[in-house]
Design a protein around this motif. Structure first.
Motif, PDB file in Angstrom:
ATOM      1  N   ASN A 324       0.803  -1.219   0.000  1.00 51.55           N
ATOM      2  CA  ASN A 324       0.000   0.000   0.000  1.00 51.55           C
ATOM      3  C   ASN A 324       0.832   1.263   0.000  1.00 51.55           C
ATOM      4  OD1 ASN A 324      -1.300   2.240   1.899  1.00 51.55           O
ATOM      5  ND2 ASN A 324      -2.979   1.188   0.862  1.00 51.55           N
ATOM      6  N   SER A 325       1.866   1.322   0.827  1.00 51.08           N
ATOM      7  CA  SER A 325       2.554   2.580   1.104  1.00 51.08           C
ATOM      8  C   SER A 325       3.177   3.245  -0.127  1.00 51.08           C
ATOM      9  CB  SER A 325       3.624   2.367   2.174  1.00 51.08           C
ATOM     10  OG  SER A 325       4.327   3.551   2.429  1.00 51.08           O
ATOM     11  N   PRO A 326       4.028   2.562  -0.907  1.00 46.86           N
ATOM     12  CA  PRO A 326       4.655   3.265  -2.041  1.00 46.86           C
ATOM     13  C   PRO A 326       3.662   3.678  -3.116  1.00 46.86           C
ATOM     14  CG  PRO A 326       5.222   0.937  -2.073  1.00 46.86           C
ATOM     15  CD  PRO A 326       4.548   1.189  -0.767  1.00 46.86           C
ATOM     16  N   SER A 327       2.637   2.858  -3.349  1.00 41.69           N
ATOM     17  CA  SER A 327       1.629   3.220  -4.349  1.00 41.69           C
ATOM     18  C   SER A 327       0.850   4.447  -3.905  1.00 41.69           C
ATOM     19  CB  SER A 327       0.676   2.046  -4.585  1.00 41.69           C
ATOM     20  OG  SER A 327       1.378   0.923  -5.089  1.00 41.69           O
ATOM     21  N   ASN A 328       0.487   4.505  -2.623  1.00 42.90           N
ATOM     22  CA  ASN A 328      -0.194   5.677  -2.084  1.00 42.90           C
ATOM     23  C   ASN A 328       0.658   6.931  -2.233  1.00 42.90           C
ATOM     24  OD1 ASN A 328      -2.735   4.900  -1.330  1.00 42.90           O
ATOM     25  ND2 ASN A 328      -2.303   4.720   0.835  1.00 42.90           N
ATOM     26  N   ALA A 329       1.942   6.818  -1.875  1.00 41.13           N
ATOM     27  CA  ALA A 329       2.827   7.984  -1.872  1.00 41.13           C
ATOM     28  C   ALA A 329       2.975   8.576  -3.268  1.00 41.13           C
ATOM     29  CB  ALA A 329       4.196   7.601  -1.316  1.00 41.13           C
ATOM     30  N   THR A 330       3.158   7.724  -4.274  1.00 41.21           N
ATOM     31  CA  THR A 330       3.325   8.249  -5.634  1.00 41.21           C
ATOM     32  C   THR A 330       2.025   8.828  -6.173  1.00 41.21           C
ATOM     33  OG1 THR A 330       2.946   6.017  -6.537  1.00 41.21           O
ATOM     34  CG2 THR A 330       5.239   6.694  -6.175  1.00 41.21           C
ATOM     35  N   LEU A 331       0.902   8.237  -5.803  1.00 39.83           N
ATOM     36  CA  LEU A 331      -0.377   8.771  -6.261  1.00 39.83           C
ATOM     37  C   LEU A 331      -0.652  10.147  -5.677  1.00 39.83           C
ATOM     38  CD1 LEU A 331      -2.967   5.847  -6.418  1.00 39.83           C
ATOM     39  CD2 LEU A 331      -2.494   7.543  -8.175  1.00 39.83           C
ATOM     40  N   ILE A 332      -0.352  10.324  -4.401  1.00 41.46           N
ATOM     41  CA  ILE A 332      -0.547  11.636  -3.779  1.00 41.46           C
ATOM     42  C   ILE A 332       0.276  12.680  -4.516  1.00 41.46           C
ATOM     43  CG2 ILE A 332      -0.276  12.989  -1.659  1.00 41.46           C
ATOM     44  CD1 ILE A 332      -0.446  10.303  -0.144  1.00 41.46           C
ATOM     45  N   ALA A 333       1.529  12.335  -4.804  1.00 43.81           N
ATOM     46  CA  ALA A 333       2.409  13.282  -5.493  1.00 43.81           C
ATOM     47  C   ALA A 333       1.869  13.637  -6.870  1.00 43.81           C
ATOM     48  CB  ALA A 333       3.814  12.691  -5.606  1.00 43.81           C
ATOM     49  N   GLU A 334       1.338  12.663  -7.610  1.00 41.31           N
ATOM     50  CA  GLU A 334       0.886  12.913  -8.973  1.00 41.31           C
ATOM     51  C   GLU A 334      -0.486  13.566  -9.035  1.00 41.31           C
ATOM     52  OE1 GLU A 334       1.262   9.708 -11.684  1.00 41.31           O
ATOM     53  OE2 GLU A 334       3.176   9.023 -10.876  1.00 41.31           O
ATOM     54  N   LEU A 335      -1.276  13.404  -7.978  1.00 39.62           N
ATOM     55  CA  LEU A 335      -2.602  14.012  -7.962  1.00 39.62           C
ATOM     56  C   LEU A 335      -2.616  15.378  -7.301  1.00 39.62           C
ATOM     57  CD1 LEU A 335      -4.767  10.880  -7.012  1.00 39.62           C
ATOM     58  CD2 LEU A 335      -4.589  11.961  -9.262  1.00 39.62           C
ATOM     59  N   SER A 336      -1.459  15.847  -6.807  1.00 41.01           N
ATOM     60  CA  SER A 336      -1.379  17.133  -6.104  1.00 41.01           C
ATOM     61  C   SER A 336      -0.874  18.226  -7.038  1.00 41.01           C
ATOM     62  CB  SER A 336      -0.428  17.025  -4.905  1.00 41.01           C
ATOM     63  OG  SER A 336      -0.830  16.007  -4.021  1.00 41.01           O
ATOM     64  N   PRO A 337      -1.630  19.297  -7.242  1.00 42.36           N
ATOM     65  CA  PRO A 337      -1.112  20.442  -8.005  1.00 42.36           C
ATOM     66  C   PRO A 337       0.103  21.030  -7.303  1.00 42.36           C
ATOM     67  CG  PRO A 337      -3.487  20.607  -7.709  1.00 42.36           C
ATOM     68  CD  PRO A 337      -3.025  19.488  -6.837  1.00 42.36           C
ATOM     69  N   ASN A 338       1.069  21.477  -8.068  1.00 41.09           N
ATOM     70  CA  ASN A 338       2.313  21.967  -7.480  1.00 41.09           C
ATOM     71  C   ASN A 338       2.097  23.043  -6.425  1.00 41.09           C
ATOM     72  OD1 ASN A 338       3.677  20.235  -9.175  1.00 41.09           O
ATOM     73  ND2 ASN A 338       4.256  21.805 -10.655  1.00 41.09           N
ATOM     74  N   GLU A 339       1.179  23.963  -6.703  1.00 43.47           N
ATOM     75  CA  GLU A 339       1.003  25.095  -5.807  1.00 43.47           C
ATOM     76  C   GLU A 339       0.216  24.739  -4.542  1.00 43.47           C
ATOM     77  OE1 GLU A 339      -2.437  25.042  -8.683  1.00 43.47           O
ATOM     78  OE2 GLU A 339      -0.259  24.777  -8.771  1.00 43.47           O
ATOM     79  N   LEU A 340      -0.346  23.531  -4.492  1.00 38.52           N
ATOM     80  CA  LEU A 340      -1.157  23.121  -3.344  1.00 38.52           C
ATOM     81  C   LEU A 340      -0.647  21.833  -2.708  1.00 38.52           C
ATOM     82  CD1 LEU A 340      -4.747  23.785  -4.793  1.00 38.52           C
ATOM     83  CD2 LEU A 340      -3.397  25.263  -3.304  1.00 38.52           C
ATOM     84  N   ARG A 341       0.629  21.553  -2.871  1.00 39.80           N
ATOM     85  CA  ARG A 341       1.158  20.281  -2.373  1.00 39.80           C
ATOM     86  C   ARG A 341       0.958  20.120  -0.872  1.00 39.80           C
ATOM     87  NH1 ARG A 341       6.890  20.068  -5.678  1.00 39.80           N
ATOM     88  NH2 ARG A 341       6.058  19.111  -7.586  1.00 39.80           N
ATOM     89  N   GLY A 342       1.258  21.173  -0.121  1.00 39.20           N
ATOM     90  CA  GLY A 342       1.126  21.083   1.328  1.00 39.20           C
ATOM     91  C   GLY A 342      -0.303  20.793   1.749  1.00 39.20           C
ATOM     92  N   ARG A 343      -1.251  21.480   1.140  1.00 39.58           N
ATOM     93  CA  ARG A 343      -2.651  21.276   1.504  1.00 39.58           C
ATOM     94  C   ARG A 343      -3.144  19.897   1.095  1.00 39.58           C
ATOM     95  NH1 ARG A 343      -2.102  26.678   0.303  1.00 39.58           N
ATOM     96  NH2 ARG A 343      -3.194  28.189   1.629  1.00 39.58           N
ATOM     97  N   TYR A 344      -2.757  19.445  -0.094  1.00 39.36           N
ATOM     98  CA  TYR A 344      -3.158  18.104  -0.518  1.00 39.36           C
ATOM     99  C   TYR A 344      -2.564  17.042   0.419  1.00 39.36           C
ATOM    100  CZ  TYR A 344      -5.794  18.840  -4.824  1.00 39.36           C
ATOM    101  OH  TYR A 344      -6.789  19.138  -5.731  1.00 39.36           O
ATOM    102  N   GLN A 345      -1.312  17.231   0.820  1.00 38.65           N
ATOM    103  CA  GLN A 345      -0.718  16.322   1.791  1.00 38.65           C
ATOM    104  C   GLN A 345      -1.502  16.386   3.097  1.00 38.65           C
ATOM    105  OE1 GLN A 345       2.023  14.242   1.769  1.00 38.65           O
ATOM    106  NE2 GLN A 345       2.427  14.539  -0.397  1.00 38.65           N
ATOM    107  N   GLY A 346      -1.924  17.592   3.479  1.00 39.29           N
ATOM    108  CA  GLY A 346      -2.683  17.741   4.711  1.00 39.29           C
ATOM    109  C   GLY A 346      -4.018  17.022   4.661  1.00 39.29           C
TER     110      GLY A 346
END
Length: 450
Positions: A324-346
């Motif tokens: 689960n972990s690596p697939s989740n991590a890469t998906l979060i990165a690819e689905l997060s707009p650059n300017e909103l990375r912190g908020r999407y991570q949040g």
């Protein structure tokens, strides 16, 4: 030898120096992460709280974490990753000590609430900083290496804390605070700010004012976060209900520490090979398989009575966690707009905090109302439903990720002659009254141009 060197280079070579400072801080912090592992046992055996009171404290920890991830994600984008991390770690270290000296239920509950807030505020800033410094092509192995460090520390902490309880639970709080402080010092002396503010252009995003609206309109991402929430409700039973179940089976805290340490040991041994195993495979299929294995592992806990059987269940659901972990991590990165990375991570971290607040309460209610077996078989059912949902929603997620990659991909260099002609055309647009501003495709708001 060459094969081993090649494997080491493919696994850990070429990553930025800042990543390795973050990785080291993660390892040190996790080596002292005693409290999260033993908090349920501490509350019920050392402080003589009831299971309901212990569930309340753990739930407040999760509530604080939910607030912390939300605030931390916003601060990571507005204030910066580095100051957010430093504030969160220093606050967590201070509250860790305060919680160790608290005795009354209301003080412990308040301490858990505030500790959850500060400790989890660091999570979105850390994730955003990792994405900032690691190129997209290296993120799968970078997040796998970081996850490996988390679990190496976790495995050691689980075993050491089991024996440290014999010297007194206060030692657990002190060591946890010291390792958190060391992590803050590493960030202070070795890590620079990585956040580059996005300059808004005509037709582009208003990252600060439209952030919440952008996230709430991103149904694909919110669906992904919801599935993680249900998986986390199952997974976090290993912190709340599993130690209580093992205690009912007559097993000691040290035995629980040794059994749960198997989780970290297996990840330490196998996680470095997982990226190669899943590379090129459908992430939806990997996440679905992960949910099934996770559900089966926790479901088998219904039949466990001895330490070796509990250990077997831990090994099974750990395999699901590793997938689960690596697939989740890469998906979060690819689905997060650059300017909103912190908020999407949040927002993603918020799913873990909601689960952290709800898992002990729901687990305790189900266990007391319907029995131990019903709780664990319910976990198996949830795992199966999450797997089906991943298979259904996966293609839509991948299309969104591909569209966002295309939007953020730098434009190829323009030939000199063509560039001059383009510049001339742009100059005529600027000088023509009433000309509409040109759209900046790279800055399309989340949920609109993908």
């Amino acid at each position: 030898m060459r094969t081993m060197q090649g494997w080491l280079h493919d696994t850990a070579g070429g990553l930025p120096r800042t990543f390795w400072y973050l990785w080291t801080g993660t390892l040190i912090n996790r080596l002292g992460s005693f409290i999260l592992i033993f908090i349920a046992i501490y509350l019920t055996q050392e402080r003589d709280f009831s299971a309901a009171q212990a569930g309340l404290v753990l739930g407040l920890w999760g509530v604080g974490g939910a607030v912390g991830t939300t605030v931390g994600g916003t601060l990571a984008d507005r204030w910066g990753r580095r100051p957010t991390l430093l504030t969160a770690h220093l606050g967590a270290a201070s509250l860790m000590l305060a919680l160790g000296f608290a005795r009354d239920l209301w003080l412990i509950a308040l301490g858990a609430l505030l500790l959850g807030l500060f400790a989890e505020a660091a999570r979105p800033a850390f994730g955003a900083m990792m994405i900032d410094v690691v190129p997209a092509k290296d993120r799968l192995r970078a997040f796998s290496l970081n996850y490996w460090a988390i679990n190496l520390g976790f495995a050691c902490a689980a075993v050491l804390a089991g024996f440290a309880t014999e010297a007194g639970y206060l030692l657990l709080f002190v060591v946890n605070a010291v390792t958190t402080l060391i992590t803050a010092l590493i960030i202070f002396f070795k890590v620079s700010e990585t956040h580059q503010p996005v300059v808004a252009t005509a037709g582009g995003p208003k990252a600060q004012t439209g952030a919440l609206r952008a996230i709430l309109s991103d149904r694909v991402y919110l669906g992904f976060v919801t599935l993680n929430l249900f998986a986390a409700l199952v997974f976090l039973q290993h912190i709340s209900m599993l130690p209580i179940a093992m205690g009912d089976s007559g097993l000691s805290p040290a035995t629980y520490g040794s059994v749960i340490a198997l989780n970290g040991v297996l990840i330490v041994v196998g996680q470095l090979f997982v990226p190669r195993l899943i590379k090129g495979r459908s992430r939806s299929h990997v996440l679905a398989l992960s949910a099934v294995v996770l559900g089966c592992g926790f479901g088998l806990t219904a039949f466990a009575e001895t330490a070796w059987f509990y250990g077997l269940t831990v090994l099974i659901w750990t395999i699901g966690e590793m997938l689960n972990s690596p697939s989740n991590a890469t998906l979060i990165a690819e689905l997060s707009p650059n300017e909103l990375r912190g908020r999407y991570q949040g927002v993603f971290s918020l799913s873990w905090q909601i689960a952290g607040a709800a898992a002990p309460v729901l687990g305790g209610l189900v266990r007391e109302g319907a029995g131990n077996a019903t709780l664990w078989m319910g976990c198996a059912l949830i795992g199966g439903l999450v797997a089906v949902a991943h298979l259904i929603s996966g293609p839509t997620r991948e299309r969104r990720a591909a569209a966002l990659r295309a939007v953020n991909q730098p434009a190829p260099p323009t030939p000199v002659g063509q560039q001059r002609a383009t510049e001339a055309g742009e100059a005529s647009l600027v000088t023509s009254p009433g000309s509409p501003p040109t759209e900046n495709a790279a800055g399309a708001p989340a949920g609109e141009a993908r």
